[in-house]
Design an enzyme around this catalytic site. Sequence first.
Site, PDB file in Angstrom:
ATOM      1  N   ASP A  97       0.828  -1.207   0.000  1.00  0.00           N
ATOM      2  CA  ASP A  97       0.000   0.000   0.000  1.00  0.00           C
ATOM      3  C   ASP A  97       0.865   1.260   0.000  1.00  0.00           C
ATOM      4  O   ASP A  97       1.747   1.397   0.834  1.00  0.00           O
ATOM      5  CB  ASP A  97      -0.875  -0.043   1.264  1.00  0.00           C
ATOM      6  CG  ASP A  97      -2.067   0.889   1.205  1.00  0.00           C
ATOM      7  OD1 ASP A  97      -1.998   1.895   0.487  1.00  0.00           O
ATOM      8  OD2 ASP A  97      -3.059   0.586   1.892  1.00  0.00           O
ATOM      9  N   HIS A 100      -0.477   4.559  -0.084  1.00  0.00           N
ATOM     10  CA  HIS A 100      -1.204   5.770   0.333  1.00  0.00           C
ATOM     11  C   HIS A 100      -0.476   6.445   1.487  1.00  0.00           C
ATOM     12  O   HIS A 100      -0.508   5.968   2.615  1.00  0.00           O
ATOM     13  CB  HIS A 100      -2.636   5.415   0.732  1.00  0.00           C
ATOM     14  CG  HIS A 100      -3.476   4.984  -0.422  1.00  0.00           C
ATOM     15  ND1 HIS A 100      -3.600   3.660  -0.794  1.00  0.00           N
ATOM     16  CD2 HIS A 100      -4.209   5.690  -1.320  1.00  0.00           C
ATOM     17  CE1 HIS A 100      -4.389   3.563  -1.848  1.00  0.00           C
ATOM     18  NE2 HIS A 100      -4.770   4.793  -2.202  1.00  0.00           N
TER      19      HIS A 100
HETATM   20  C1  B12 Z   1      -4.837   9.769  -3.240  1.00  0.00           C
HETATM   21  C2  B12 Z   1      -5.304   8.338  -3.459  1.00  0.00           C
HETATM   22  C3  B12 Z   1      -4.461   7.476  -4.135  1.00  0.00           C
HETATM   23  C4  B12 Z   1      -3.086   7.865  -4.591  1.00  0.00           C
HETATM   24  C5  B12 Z   1      -2.123   7.783  -3.396  1.00  0.00           C
HETATM   25  C6  B12 Z   1      -0.948   8.730  -3.480  1.00  0.00           C
HETATM   26  C7  B12 Z   1      -0.060   8.573  -2.306  1.00  0.00           C
HETATM   27  N1  B12 Z   1       1.183   8.151  -2.531  1.00  0.00           N
HETATM   28  O1  B12 Z   1      -0.463   8.835  -1.181  1.00  0.00           O
HETATM   29  C8  B12 Z   1      -2.779   6.810  -5.688  1.00  0.00           C
HETATM   30  C9  B12 Z   1      -3.236   7.347  -7.025  1.00  0.00           C
HETATM   31  C10 B12 Z   1      -1.354   6.331  -5.813  1.00  0.00           C
HETATM   32  C11 B12 Z   1      -3.762   5.704  -5.287  1.00  0.00           C
HETATM   33  C12 B12 Z   1      -3.626   4.413  -5.715  1.00  0.00           C
HETATM   34  C13 B12 Z   1      -4.564   3.414  -5.424  1.00  0.00           C
HETATM   35  N2  B12 Z   1      -5.716   3.549  -4.796  1.00  0.00           N
HETATM   36 CO1  B12 Z   1      -6.206   5.147  -3.884  1.00  0.00          CO
HETATM   37  N3  B12 Z   1      -6.999   6.662  -3.151  1.00  0.00           N
HETATM   38  C14 B12 Z   1      -6.559   7.899  -2.986  1.00  0.00           C
HETATM   39  C15 B12 Z   1      -7.649   8.745  -2.309  1.00  0.00           C
HETATM   40  C16 B12 Z   1      -8.345   9.554  -3.398  1.00  0.00           C
HETATM   41  C17 B12 Z   1      -7.217   9.681  -1.210  1.00  0.00           C
HETATM   42  C18 B12 Z   1      -6.325   9.038  -0.134  1.00  0.00           C
HETATM   43  C19 B12 Z   1      -5.855  10.088   0.804  1.00  0.00           C
HETATM   44  O2  B12 Z   1      -4.728  10.566   0.713  1.00  0.00           O
HETATM   45  N4  B12 Z   1      -6.744  10.527   1.718  1.00  0.00           N
HETATM   46  C20 B12 Z   1      -6.487  11.574   2.694  1.00  0.00           C
HETATM   47  C21 B12 Z   1      -5.963  10.959   3.993  1.00  0.00           C
HETATM   48  C22 B12 Z   1      -5.726  12.083   4.997  1.00  0.00           C
HETATM   49  O3  B12 Z   1      -6.883  10.063   4.485  1.00  0.00           O
HETATM   50  P1  B12 Z   1      -6.604   8.515   4.707  1.00  0.00           P
HETATM   51  O4  B12 Z   1      -5.510   8.049   3.857  1.00  0.00           O
HETATM   52  O5  B12 Z   1      -7.894   7.787   4.618  1.00  0.00           O
HETATM   53  O6  B12 Z   1      -6.095   8.440   6.240  1.00  0.00           O
HETATM   54  C23 B12 Z   1      -6.889   8.912   7.319  1.00  0.00           C
HETATM   55  C24 B12 Z   1      -7.859   7.887   7.877  1.00  0.00           C
HETATM   56  O7  B12 Z   1      -8.064   6.783   7.022  1.00  0.00           O
HETATM   57  C25 B12 Z   1      -7.319   7.496   9.186  1.00  0.00           C
HETATM   58  N5  B12 Z   1      -6.452   6.319   9.320  1.00  0.00           N
HETATM   59  C26 B12 Z   1      -5.486   5.884   8.534  1.00  0.00           C
HETATM   60  N6  B12 Z   1      -4.823   4.846   9.098  1.00  0.00           N
HETATM   61  C27 B12 Z   1      -5.423   4.614  10.275  1.00  0.00           C
HETATM   62  C28 B12 Z   1      -5.141   3.686  11.274  1.00  0.00           C
HETATM   63  C29 B12 Z   1      -5.933   3.660  12.408  1.00  0.00           C
HETATM   64  C30 B12 Z   1      -5.674   2.671  13.469  1.00  0.00           C
HETATM   65  C31 B12 Z   1      -7.000   4.585  12.556  1.00  0.00           C
HETATM   66  C32 B12 Z   1      -7.880   4.539  13.752  1.00  0.00           C
HETATM   67  C33 B12 Z   1      -7.250   5.505  11.569  1.00  0.00           C
HETATM   68  C34 B12 Z   1      -6.452   5.542  10.441  1.00  0.00           C
HETATM   69  O8  B12 Z   1      -6.568   8.598   9.585  1.00  0.00           O
HETATM   70  C35 B12 Z   1      -5.961   9.206   8.465  1.00  0.00           C
HETATM   71  C36 B12 Z   1      -5.741  10.646   8.735  1.00  0.00           C
HETATM   72  O9  B12 Z   1      -6.969  11.331   8.908  1.00  0.00           O
HETATM   73  C37 B12 Z   1      -8.589   7.633  -1.735  1.00  0.00           C
HETATM   74  C38 B12 Z   1     -10.057   8.011  -1.632  1.00  0.00           C
HETATM   75  C39 B12 Z   1     -10.343   8.813  -0.421  1.00  0.00           C
HETATM   76  N7  B12 Z   1     -11.009   9.878  -0.606  1.00  0.00           N
HETATM   77  O10 B12 Z   1      -9.939   8.458   0.698  1.00  0.00           O
HETATM   78  C40 B12 Z   1      -8.364   6.473  -2.695  1.00  0.00           C
HETATM   79  C41 B12 Z   1      -8.546   5.060  -2.209  1.00  0.00           C
HETATM   80  C42 B12 Z   1      -7.913   4.906  -0.819  1.00  0.00           C
HETATM   81  N8  B12 Z   1      -7.760   4.290  -3.175  1.00  0.00           N
HETATM   82  C43 B12 Z   1      -8.316   3.165  -3.483  1.00  0.00           C
HETATM   83  C44 B12 Z   1      -7.751   2.226  -4.384  1.00  0.00           C
HETATM   84  C45 B12 Z   1      -8.590   1.020  -4.710  1.00  0.00           C
HETATM   85  C46 B12 Z   1      -6.496   2.434  -4.964  1.00  0.00           C
HETATM   86  C47 B12 Z   1      -5.773   1.445  -5.846  1.00  0.00           C
HETATM   87  C48 B12 Z   1      -5.792   0.020  -5.349  1.00  0.00           C
HETATM   88  C49 B12 Z   1      -6.404   1.342  -7.238  1.00  0.00           C
HETATM   89  C50 B12 Z   1      -6.480   2.504  -8.102  1.00  0.00           C
HETATM   90  N9  B12 Z   1      -7.619   2.583  -8.712  1.00  0.00           N
HETATM   91  O11 B12 Z   1      -5.573   3.271  -8.320  1.00  0.00           O
HETATM   92  C51 B12 Z   1      -4.351   2.005  -5.869  1.00  0.00           C
HETATM   93  C52 B12 Z   1      -3.499   1.258  -4.852  1.00  0.00           C
HETATM   94  C53 B12 Z   1      -2.041   1.616  -4.909  1.00  0.00           C
HETATM   95  C54 B12 Z   1      -1.282   1.026  -3.804  1.00  0.00           C
HETATM   96  N10 B12 Z   1      -0.422   0.065  -4.101  1.00  0.00           N
HETATM   97  O12 B12 Z   1      -1.411   1.401  -2.688  1.00  0.00           O
HETATM   98  C55 B12 Z   1      -9.639   2.965  -2.778  1.00  0.00           C
HETATM   99  C56 B12 Z   1      -9.551   1.911  -1.667  1.00  0.00           C
HETATM  100  C57 B12 Z   1     -10.818   1.061  -1.685  1.00  0.00           C
HETATM  101  C58 B12 Z   1     -10.988   0.198  -0.506  1.00  0.00           C
HETATM  102  N11 B12 Z   1     -10.122   0.098   0.451  1.00  0.00           N
HETATM  103  O13 B12 Z   1     -12.021  -0.398  -0.454  1.00  0.00           O
HETATM  104  C59 B12 Z   1      -9.975   4.412  -2.302  1.00  0.00           C
HETATM  105  C60 B12 Z   1     -10.741   4.473  -0.992  1.00  0.00           C
HETATM  106  C61 B12 Z   1     -10.785   5.065  -3.444  1.00  0.00           C
HETATM  107  C62 B12 Z   1     -12.119   4.372  -3.657  1.00  0.00           C
HETATM  108  N12 B12 Z   1     -13.172   4.870  -3.065  1.00  0.00           N
HETATM  109  O14 B12 Z   1     -12.185   3.403  -4.355  1.00  0.00           O
HETATM  110  N13 B12 Z   1      -4.744   6.170  -4.477  1.00  0.00           N
END
Ligand code: B12
Lengths: 485, 145
Positions: free
Chosen positions: B18, B20
């Site tokens: 992963d 992200h």
């Molecule tokens: C940007 C993004 C990408 C970028 C990442 C760039 C990078 N290097 O960071 C790129 C384009 C590379 C990417 C690729 C992929 N992505 Co993407 N991506 C996103 C996106 C749009 C935003 C992620 C992000 O940065 N969010 C902002 C941060 C602040 O939030 P966060 O990561 O969720 O973290 C917060 C919380 O989750 C929480 N949290 C995190 N960890 C933990 C742990 C604990 C214990 C707790 C309590 C809370 C917690 O706290 C964090 C801070 O607030 C999301 C959709 C979304 N809106 O979330 C999809 C998403 C995560 N991606 C997804 C997918 C499927 C992929 C890919 C597999 C496929 C694809 N179509 O490209 C690939 C996988 C690549 C890989 N090997 O990892 C899906 C995951 C689906 C799922 N899990 O069911 C999402 C949800 C989009 C969707 N709705 O389909 N992605």
Amino acid sequence: MKTVLLIDFGSTYTKLTAVDVDNETLLGTAAAYTTVQTDINDGLKAGLAALNKKTGHSTYDECYTCSSAAGGLRMVTSGLVPELTGEAARLASLGAGAKVVGVYAFQLTEDDLQDIQDSNPDIFLLVGGTDGGNTECILHNARMLASIKPTFPVVIAGNRTAARQCQRILEGCDVYVCPNVMPKFGVLKIEETQKQIREIFLNRIIQAKGLSKATELLSDIMMPTPSAVLQAMELLAQGCDGEPGIGELVAVDVGGATTDVYSVADGMPEHMNTVYKGLPEPYAKRTVEGDIGMRYSIQGIVDAAGIDRVSRLSGLTCQRAEELIADLKEHTDKVPNGDPELEALDFALASLAIEEAVTRHAGTIEETYTMMGQTFVQEGKNLTKVQQIVVTGGSLIHTARTEQIAAFAQYSPKKPASLRPKQADVWVDRTYILAAMGLLSQHYPKTALRIMKKELEFYGNSEQADSRRRVSETASGSAEPVAHG
Amino acid sequence: MIVENKKKVLVIGVIGADVHAVGNKILYHAFTEAGFEVVNLGVMVSQEEYIAAAIESAADAIVVSSLYGQGELDCRGMRQKCDEAGLKGIPLVVGGNIVIGKQKFEEVEKRFKDMGFDRAFPPGTAPETTIEALRELLHMDGEQV
Ligand code: B12
């Protein structure tokens, strides 16, 4: 004219180098068989006589020495997790010029203690835990060590929370406390520990090994030989005030028993899509392959590369190569001396020794496919952009095929995961001056650097070396990989 | 005498293949801000890396993030490896988007608890909620961090 004499007490040879500091020239070099068992002075006298004959001098204004005699600086290390503080301890010791004869991780056992006593190291390096992290393991290991009442010095460079307590546990022993080699996760901080190791080496070990008698007449020994070479390589790469270096480099010394590899290079990932894993490695890194050498460790080369490749590269049949290798194992002082079969065999062995040792030293890259495409994971140093390779060692300097052998240090499409230099110039240390220049650099860095640039034989771009290597390999009917695709 | 009030140590990272990275950076800052000592392993972290870092740093908890939907696969066997490595009973928590698509979170949580995780969090859990939960898990109630 100011003259400086530089001496390297080796385990088999005492090597002497004389330089004229004012004119920045090499006056001459000489070597004589070392006789540590009897009297090191004999070898020294013979060497000096030979040197004086060449230089026309009988005295020198200053003298500096280094030593790897009597087994060099033998160390045992213990850390906590093998890939973390265990590795940090090993890297610190190697960089200090030590021969690491034992590496332990986690809690020491009674059997380990027995082995440690048997190997009787010159210094024990006790580490484990990041600062504020795990204390249990290092405290346990201190208690275990204390139970055997070590006669060797113990350097403590682990979790600072536990350092003083370890010192108290080992009271009555020769103990030194240094800052943690891994104060934070993934941060390597080994300079102070290396300095301490070197100091102990000078004060204690040299005397214990009866080397002081010989050097009393001349000067104190400054450092272990590998440490002198590492300093020469840092200087050659980075340059000094008023004289530029040649840039990042890889150096290989193929010996009879071991092959040493040095890299002075950053080595971090080149591209954004590459994730670095594992402990970051030191900018000036040294590794020693104890099983890769031209005579005592000849079998290690064959084990690593396979007799088929030895045969292909040498043009000898497998059977003939095996016969000759068996003979060389017995007669470790044998040199080709014009014998075409032995020359061909040594060519193959040296090439494979370099390939194996540099491959182990360099980092690796692994491709992983995620759903978004390619990502790369790098471990260890990326040396692909390094453009200078320095080589030395008997089998390389007494042959006309040095360039071809050196080409085996380079990247090969057959092993794309190994991050070795892709395109490099080759420098050959034919006069064996690297350790001497490391010594000289302590007081005359600019002179040492200028002499190295003058004396190392430059072979230009390895593109040519590659084509030569290609020709040699097809000539001997081989199907070896070629460095560039 | 000044008593050194030892900070609680958290090992954090994004598991598996992963990449992200954004959430991981936010959590690092939020946890540090809240007074934790944080060992951040970044993205693409293997189970072994979490465990090695936790041993050296004598961590109080491991916080696993998984965003790309393969969390369940990546987390399998982690508790057993911790036990094997001498980290018996170390709190393991996981969050992010730990499974694919919309699934009932109670079921997801149960599956992760069966795997030996102490807590699993649903998508969109805010850093403040996460910190609160960690303080509770590490019995830091009322403690000044
Ligand atoms: C940007 C993004 C990408 C970028 C990442 C760039 C990078 N290097 O960071 C790129 C384009 C590379 C990417 C690729 C992929 N992505 Co993407 N991506 C996103 C996106 C749009 C935003 C992620 C992000 O940065 N969010 C902002 C941060 C602040 O939030 P966060 O990561 O969720 O973290 C917060 C919380 O989750 C929480 N949290 C995190 N960890 C933990 C742990 C604990 C214990 C707790 C309590 C809370 C917690 O706290 C964090 C801070 O607030 C999301 C959709 C979304 N809106 O979330 C999809 C998403 C995560 N991606 C997804 C997918 C499927 C992929 C890919 C597999 C496929 C694809 N179509 O490209 C690939 C996988 C690549 C890989 N090997 O990892 C899906 C995951 C689906 C799922 N899990 O069911 C999402 C949800 C989009 C969707 N709705 O389909 N992605």
